[in-house]
Every structure is written in C-alpha cells, then in structure tokens.
Enzyme design. Structure first.
Site, PDB file in Angstrom:
ATOM      1  CG  LEU A 164      27.432   7.156  23.552  1.00 43.68           C
ATOM      2  CD1 LEU A 164      26.362   8.173  23.245  1.00 43.68           C
ATOM      3  CD2 LEU A 164      28.287   6.900  22.304  1.00 43.68           C
ATOM      4  CG  HIS A 165      26.508   6.330  30.720  1.00 41.84           C
ATOM      5  ND1 HIS A 165      26.176   7.639  30.561  1.00 41.84           N
ATOM      6  CD2 HIS A 165      25.772   5.866  31.751  1.00 41.84           C
ATOM      7  CE1 HIS A 165      25.276   7.968  31.476  1.00 41.84           C
ATOM      8  NE2 HIS A 165      25.008   6.916  32.213  1.00 41.84           N
ATOM      9  NE  ARG A 166      20.812   7.456  30.073  1.00 42.58           N
ATOM     10  CZ  ARG A 166      21.044   7.388  31.381  1.00 42.58           C
ATOM     11  NH1 ARG A 166      21.049   6.225  31.989  1.00 42.58           N
ATOM     12  NH2 ARG A 166      21.240   8.462  32.091  1.00 42.58           N
ATOM     13  CG  ASP A 209      24.028   8.197  26.557  1.00 39.71           C
ATOM     14  OD1 ASP A 209      24.800   8.649  27.420  1.00 39.71           O
ATOM     15  OD2 ASP A 209      24.167   7.058  26.045  1.00 39.71           O
TER      16      ASP A 209
END
Ligand code: UD1
Length: 368
Positions: free
Chosen positions: A216-218, A290
């Site tokens: 997850l990093h967006r 993501d």
C-alpha cells in the site's frame, strides 16, 4: 525505425558506438531499466546510467541494483524526497548540466514517476532524442500524480515503447503518429522471468501455508487518515480469515505513525528486496495492493490480485489477467476474498509479448 536482424559484428565495424543515457529514480524504474541495459550491452553501444536519487533508502534502491545485477550509476543526482513540484524541479535542475556534459544520442526514461517526467522535460528543451519505456498507459484519473507524468512524458517522447495494445490506442487518440509507437511487451516481466528461479530457491521458513500479501503506498489511500484507517481496519478483518503479510513502504509506515493508527495483529515488515518479494508473491493465496507493477506481476504468475483502486492504467490485467478492482468499496474486498478462499478465483492468462524478451526488442529498435 524497424526491427533489425543484422549481424552485430558487421555493425560494430561500420558504425560509431551510439550513446544511450538511461535515467532511473525509483524502485519500479530499476526493474524496467535492467533488462534494457543488459540487452543493449550485447550491442556496440556506449551506455550511461543516471540515478536521480528519488529513492535513496538501500531497501528501495541499492538492494535492487545488486539483485538485478545493474551497473552502478555513473552519476547520482541525490535529489531525495520533497513535494511533487520541488522534486520534479530539482531533478530538472540537476539533470540539465549532466545531459549537456554527456551529450548522448538518445535518453531513455522509464515508467511514470516524477524522475521520468522531469528528465523528459529537460530532454525536450535541449532537443535531445527521447525514448519512453512503458509508454501509453492511462488510468484516465488525473488526480493520480503518475497520470500527469505519463501524459506529459509521452507528449515529449520521440520513440514510444508500449507493453500492450491498449497503450498503442491511447497514444494514437492523443495524436501520436503510429510510426513512433513500438509495441515491445512488458519489460518488467523480463526481470521477473530472469529472477523467478532465484525467488523459487528462497527459504520459506516460518511462512504460513496460505497468506495474503499486502502492499500500500498510493497517496489517495495512505495520505488521508480516514482512508488509511478504513483500509487497515479491513485488513485486520482479512487477517482473521487469512494471515496478512505487509511489507510497508516508508511513506505508509510514516503515515501510520503520524496518524497514530494501531495496526494490531497485522504482520508489518520493512520493504523487501525484489527476489524475496517475488518469492512471497508467487506463493501467496492473494495479493491485496494499490501498486501498478504488482497487478502485472500477479497476472504473469497467475496469482489472484485484489486492487485497492477504482481504476487501473493496466486494464489488460483485468481483461486477461487475475486482477480485480475493488475500488473504495471495502465490503467488496471481503466478498472477493471469499470467492478466492472458496477456490473460485478468476483464472487469467498471460498477455501477448509478456515473454521475457521485451528488453531485447527495445535494444534492437534503439540500435536500428
Ligand atoms: C514513487 C512514485 C510511484 C511509485 C513508487 C514506487 C512518483 C510520483 N511516485 O512513490 O509512482 O509507484 O515510487 O515505490 O514518482 N521515502 C523514503 N525513502 C526513500 C524514498 C522515499 O523514506 O528512499 C519516503 C519519503 O518520506 C518520501 C515518501 O517516501 O517523502 C514518498 O517517496 P516518493 O519518491 O515521493 O514517492 P513514492 O510514494 O515512493
């Protein structure tokens, strides 16, 4: 330009070495550049590698260079982190003198990160020929910083290397002449194909038989406290049915700390090197992510992927591959997970030209 099959030895006698300068900055760039650099090294070509320093942590940069067997960068611009405007401007400011000094015949940029668009702008202003690897991908969501980077980069590029047919169509809709578009397949899959045997050798000590692997990093998911809380709460629910393994990007970890979110029993860990992550991916029951690249890697591996986004710039992973877009509806995450746990996951196929030879195709076209 056309694909060529000439004898390389004859070529080297008659043609002065062409100078190709590659610009990379962030983790996914390294995976895309390595196969091109390797393929070009078989030709009489001078190569220069510039690292912008957008990613600087050893876990996001150095270890990738080592595992991909990439040459050390000739220059590291050491830009580091900042706002989008600051980071883009700083890459431009530091890259321009390097480009003026090195005078390449062509610059190759990769993917859709800030370093990509910054280098493209510098080349365009100096009238230096530019090639873009992974051109034409569109999410049609301009709130996504990468979408702006993609559109601007492609408009400035002379030679556009695309991974799939949808990308060719997008470029033609934007007025790019067909003659400048070359469908070469997915170069990131070249790295996967090459390192999968090493990934299969990784020890699996202590790993559960079945698990969900999460990344997850967006910004849209992690920079907003309510959104990050909602996602982590859902992941805690997933963890009741299927153990969650979560190598967290530094940005995500910072946000979790900043927002004071309790991650409970979630198994958070540091970002993993490529080979170790590939090993975890290939044995996972499901990926929840993501990331753009992971949507592609899971499609190649035939592993189910639930994407925590409403759109994707890689639609072929949905139409042909194993990817399912979950969007903002986290109820959908548990229903799709149930389908997978029932053994009824979507069966995908590997898109055309995702065969491990994209780097070679690019090298042949660049050299022609
Ligand atoms: C960038 C790319 C994204 C890509 C991702 C892969 C842009 C706009 N985004 O996102 O498309 O999917 O890389 O990982 O270019 N940080 C560190 N160490 C580092 C680098 C960053 O701790 O080596 C932290 C910093 O706090 C930084 C934050 O992570 O502010 C975000 O880094 P940045 O490079 O701006 O974007 P990513 O989220 O990594």
């Amino acid at each position: 330009m056309s694909l060529i099959s000439a004898n390389k030895a004859e070529w080297s006698d008659t043609i002065a070495a062409m100078h190709v300068l590659h610009v990379v900055g962030a983790r996914p760039n390294f995976l895309k550049a390595a196969p091109v650099i390797r393929a070009l090294s078989k030709w009489p070509v001078q190569q220069t590698l510039i690292h912008t320093g957008q990613h600087y942590d050893p876990a996001l940069s150095g270890i990738f260079f080592a595992q991909l067997n990439m040459p050390d960068p000739d220059v590291n611009l050491e830009v580091g982190s900042g706002s989008h405007a600051w980071q883009t401007a700083e890459v431009m400011r530091r890259f321009e003198p390097v480009l003026l000094e090195r005078k390449p015949d062509i610059v190759v940029v990769y993917g859709d990160v800030n370093s990509t668009v910054a280098a493209a702008l510098v080349c365009a202003k100096l009238n230096i020929r530019l090639a873009h690897v992974e051109a034409g991908l569109r999410s049609f969501d301009r709130t996504m910083p990468e979408e702006i980077n993609r559109i601007v980069t492609d408009q400035l590029t002379d030679v556009l290397f695309t991974p799939s047919e949808d990308a060719d169509i997008n470029l033609q809709h934007e007025g790019i002449p067909k003659e400048r578009i070359f469908r070469v397949g997915n170069v990131m899959i070249d790295s996967l194909v090459r390192l999968l045997p090493a990934a299969m050798q990784c020890a699996r000590n202590g790993l559960p038989e079945r698990y969900a692997l999460v990344t997850l990093h967006r910004p849209s998911n992690v920079d907003d406290s309510a959104s990050l809380r909602r996602i982590l709460t859902s992941l805690l629910e997933v963890n009741d049915a299927l153990e969650v393994i979560f190598p967290a990007h530094p940005r995500t970890r910072q946000r979790i700390e900043q927002f004071g979110i309790d991650t409970g029993k979630l198994h958070l860990m540091e970002p993993l090197p490529y080979i170790e992550f590939l090993s975890l991916q290939s044995h996972a029951t499901v990926l929840i992510t993501d990331s753009g690249g992971i949507q592609e890697e899971t499609t190649y591996l035939g592993v189910p992927c639930l994407t925590l986004r409403s759109n994707t710039e890689r639609p072929v992973t949905v139409t042909l591959g194993t990817n399912v877009l979950i969007g903002q509806d986290l109820g959908r995450l548990s229903s799709e997970l149930e389908i997978i746990l029932d053994g009824k996951a979507k069966k995908g196929s590997i898109p055309p030209l995702w065969d491990g030879n994209s780097g070679k195709r690019i090298a042949e076209i660049l050299h022609a």
